[in-house]
Write a protein that holds these residues in place. Sequence first.
Motif, PDB file in Angstrom:
ATOM      1  N   GLU A 163     -37.760 -53.085 -14.257  1.00  0.00           N
ATOM      2  CA  GLU A 163     -36.937 -51.890 -14.446  1.00  0.00           C
ATOM      3  C   GLU A 163     -36.317 -51.869 -15.841  1.00  0.00           C
ATOM      4  OE1 GLU A 163     -35.849 -48.245 -13.602  1.00  0.00           O
ATOM      5  OE2 GLU A 163     -36.970 -49.484 -12.154  1.00  0.00           O
ATOM      6  N   SER A 164     -36.027 -53.055 -16.390  1.00  0.00           N
ATOM      7  CA  SER A 164     -35.527 -53.138 -17.767  1.00  0.00           C
ATOM      8  C   SER A 164     -36.589 -52.700 -18.764  1.00  0.00           C
ATOM      9  CB  SER A 164     -35.072 -54.565 -18.090  1.00  0.00           C
ATOM     10  OG  SER A 164     -33.984 -54.952 -17.287  1.00  0.00           O
ATOM     11  N   ARG A 165     -37.835 -53.065 -18.497  1.00  0.00           N
ATOM     12  CA  ARG A 165     -38.918 -52.607 -19.365  1.00  0.00           C
ATOM     13  C   ARG A 165     -39.090 -51.093 -19.257  1.00  0.00           C
ATOM     14  NH1 ARG A 165     -39.793 -53.721 -23.438  1.00  0.00           N
ATOM     15  NH2 ARG A 165     -41.983 -53.065 -23.486  1.00  0.00           N
ATOM     16  N   GLU A 166     -38.892 -50.560 -18.052  1.00  0.00           N
ATOM     17  CA  GLU A 166     -38.962 -49.111 -17.883  1.00  0.00           C
ATOM     18  C   GLU A 166     -37.832 -48.437 -18.667  1.00  0.00           C
ATOM     19  OE1 GLU A 166     -40.198 -45.340 -16.612  1.00  0.00           O
ATOM     20  OE2 GLU A 166     -41.216 -47.287 -16.697  1.00  0.00           O
ATOM     21  N   TRP A 167     -36.647 -49.055 -18.637  1.00  0.00           N
ATOM     22  CA  TRP A 167     -35.523 -48.542 -19.435  1.00  0.00           C
ATOM     23  C   TRP A 167     -35.927 -48.482 -20.912  1.00  0.00           C
ATOM     24  CZ3 TRP A 167     -32.633 -49.529 -23.620  1.00  0.00           C
ATOM     25  CH2 TRP A 167     -31.351 -48.972 -23.726  1.00  0.00           C
ATOM     26  N   ASN A 173     -29.334 -61.848 -26.708  1.00  0.00           N
ATOM     27  CA  ASN A 173     -28.459 -61.359 -25.651  1.00  0.00           C
ATOM     28  C   ASN A 173     -27.705 -62.545 -25.051  1.00  0.00           C
ATOM     29  OD1 ASN A 173     -27.433 -59.446 -23.668  1.00  0.00           O
ATOM     30  ND2 ASN A 173     -28.715 -60.527 -22.212  1.00  0.00           N
ATOM     31  N   TRP A 174     -26.382 -62.436 -25.023  1.00  0.00           N
ATOM     32  CA  TRP A 174     -25.573 -63.596 -24.639  1.00  0.00           C
ATOM     33  C   TRP A 174     -24.274 -63.148 -24.009  1.00  0.00           C
ATOM     34  CZ3 TRP A 174     -21.703 -66.365 -28.163  1.00  0.00           C
ATOM     35  CH2 TRP A 174     -21.257 -67.555 -27.578  1.00  0.00           C
ATOM     36  N   TYR A 175     -23.782 -63.925 -23.098  1.00  0.00           N
ATOM     37  CA  TYR A 175     -22.389 -63.930 -22.677  1.00  0.00           C
ATOM     38  C   TYR A 175     -22.064 -62.972 -21.536  1.00  0.00           C
ATOM     39  CZ  TYR A 175     -17.503 -65.182 -23.312  1.00  0.00           C
ATOM     40  OH  TYR A 175     -16.250 -65.654 -23.115  1.00  0.00           O
ATOM     41  N   ASN A 176     -22.070 -61.659 -21.772  1.00  0.00           N
ATOM     42  CA  ASN A 176     -21.642 -60.750 -20.717  1.00  0.00           C
ATOM     43  C   ASN A 176     -22.706 -60.588 -19.638  1.00  0.00           C
ATOM     44  OD1 ASN A 176     -19.882 -58.691 -19.515  1.00  0.00           O
ATOM     45  ND2 ASN A 176     -21.510 -57.283 -20.093  1.00  0.00           N
ATOM     46  N   LEU A 177     -23.958 -60.520 -20.023  1.00  0.00           N
ATOM     47  CA  LEU A 177     -25.056 -60.318 -19.083  1.00  0.00           C
ATOM     48  C   LEU A 177     -26.171 -61.294 -19.438  1.00  0.00           C
ATOM     49  CD1 LEU A 177     -26.145 -58.598 -16.757  1.00  0.00           C
ATOM     50  CD2 LEU A 177     -27.078 -57.018 -18.452  1.00  0.00           C
ATOM     51  N   PRO A 178     -26.074 -62.550 -18.963  1.00  0.00           N
ATOM     52  CA  PRO A 178     -26.995 -63.595 -19.414  1.00  0.00           C
ATOM     53  C   PRO A 178     -28.367 -63.511 -18.744  1.00  0.00           C
ATOM     54  CG  PRO A 178     -25.431 -64.505 -17.857  1.00  0.00           C
ATOM     55  CD  PRO A 178     -25.027 -63.078 -18.071  1.00  0.00           C
ATOM     56  N   CYS A 179     -29.093 -62.453 -19.070  1.00  0.00           N
ATOM     57  CA  CYS A 179     -30.459 -62.293 -18.577  1.00  0.00           C
ATOM     58  C   CYS A 179     -31.182 -61.355 -19.531  1.00  0.00           C
ATOM     59  CB  CYS A 179     -30.473 -61.737 -17.151  1.00  0.00           C
ATOM     60  SG  CYS A 179     -29.658 -60.151 -16.974  1.00  0.00           S
ATOM     61  N   THR A 180     -32.415 -61.038 -19.232  1.00  0.00           N
ATOM     62  CA  THR A 180     -33.187 -60.189 -20.126  1.00  0.00           C
ATOM     63  C   THR A 180     -32.566 -58.801 -20.253  1.00  0.00           C
ATOM     64  OG1 THR A 180     -35.361 -59.248 -20.575  1.00  0.00           O
ATOM     65  CG2 THR A 180     -34.694 -59.336 -18.283  1.00  0.00           C
ATOM     66  N   VAL A 181     -32.704 -58.205 -21.430  1.00  0.00           N
ATOM     67  CA  VAL A 181     -32.375 -56.795 -21.582  1.00  0.00           C
ATOM     68  C   VAL A 181     -33.652 -55.966 -21.607  1.00  0.00           C
ATOM     69  CG1 VAL A 181     -30.154 -57.127 -22.706  1.00  0.00           C
ATOM     70  CG2 VAL A 181     -32.213 -57.036 -24.099  1.00  0.00           C
ATOM     71  N   GLY A 182     -34.803 -56.642 -21.589  1.00  0.00           N
ATOM     72  CA  GLY A 182     -36.069 -55.937 -21.416  1.00  0.00           C
ATOM     73  C   GLY A 182     -36.546 -55.139 -22.601  1.00  0.00           C
ATOM     74  N   THR A 183     -36.016 -55.407 -23.784  1.00  0.00           N
ATOM     75  CA  THR A 183     -36.442 -54.665 -24.959  1.00  0.00           C
ATOM     76  C   THR A 183     -36.870 -55.617 -26.063  1.00  0.00           C
ATOM     77  OG1 THR A 183     -35.718 -53.156 -26.720  1.00  0.00           O
ATOM     78  CG2 THR A 183     -34.021 -54.483 -25.671  1.00  0.00           C
ATOM     79  N   LYS A 184     -37.872 -55.218 -26.824  1.00  0.00           N
ATOM     80  CA  LYS A 184     -38.419 -56.075 -27.868  1.00  0.00           C
ATOM     81  C   LYS A 184     -37.481 -56.239 -29.059  1.00  0.00           C
ATOM     82  CE  LYS A 184     -43.191 -54.935 -26.645  1.00  0.00           C
ATOM     83  NZ  LYS A 184     -44.458 -54.286 -27.075  1.00  0.00           N
TER      84      LYS A 184
END
Length: 215
Positions: free
Chosen positions: A60-64, A190-201
């Motif tokens: 879904e992040s990649r779709e975003w 990407n760090w700290y608040n949301l420690p996972c993929t943001v799905g963008t290159k």
Amino acid sequence: KNLKDNAPPKEALFNAGLIDLAEDLARADLGREDSVENHNFLLKCYLASPRHSAQDYFQESREWSRRHGHEELLPHPGDFKNSRNPERRLRVGIVGDYFLNVIGSSTLYPFFRLYDRKKLEVYCYNFGPNEDDLRPVVDHYRDIRKLSGDEFFKLVRDDVIDIMLDINGRIRTPNYFETLLRQPAPIQVNWYNLPCTVGTKAFNYAITDEYCVRK
């Protein structure tokens, strides 16, 4: 009580722990208006829902990113003017607005006081409070509260940042996420608040742990 507050219906449902119902409303809103804000809320539901896996969140992040990320406009690596000298100090930027809140004061602030200044040159891009506390503990303090996205982009490029750490991420607002999608620095983390993929290159790495990203 949470269902009777002044929040929009999907947010009230989310706050009450009724994640699946909140997600249904989020999908309906996204169907009516394909906006960044609506898609962000859907991703927040994915994070909170046990029925979605890490792979679901990634997809879904990649779709975003496909809808909103404009990855075709990302710079070529050769566009960056950063020195390749392995012996020089790395210029590390950190952007956010809550460096010294209840969590940041026991995590970020100690890092600022203890990092190796012979190896790192730290630039703090702050659009929140605590200027007087932050200025003495970083090499360069930048107050960006009044800067537009374009002005922030230019400032990072002019500072020739090597590595940019984003502590707000996509979902926590306000943020400069749209600017970071244009990749003002050659390496973005990407760090700290949301420690996972943001799905963008536009982001090259995520700092995380086995609790947040499970196999």
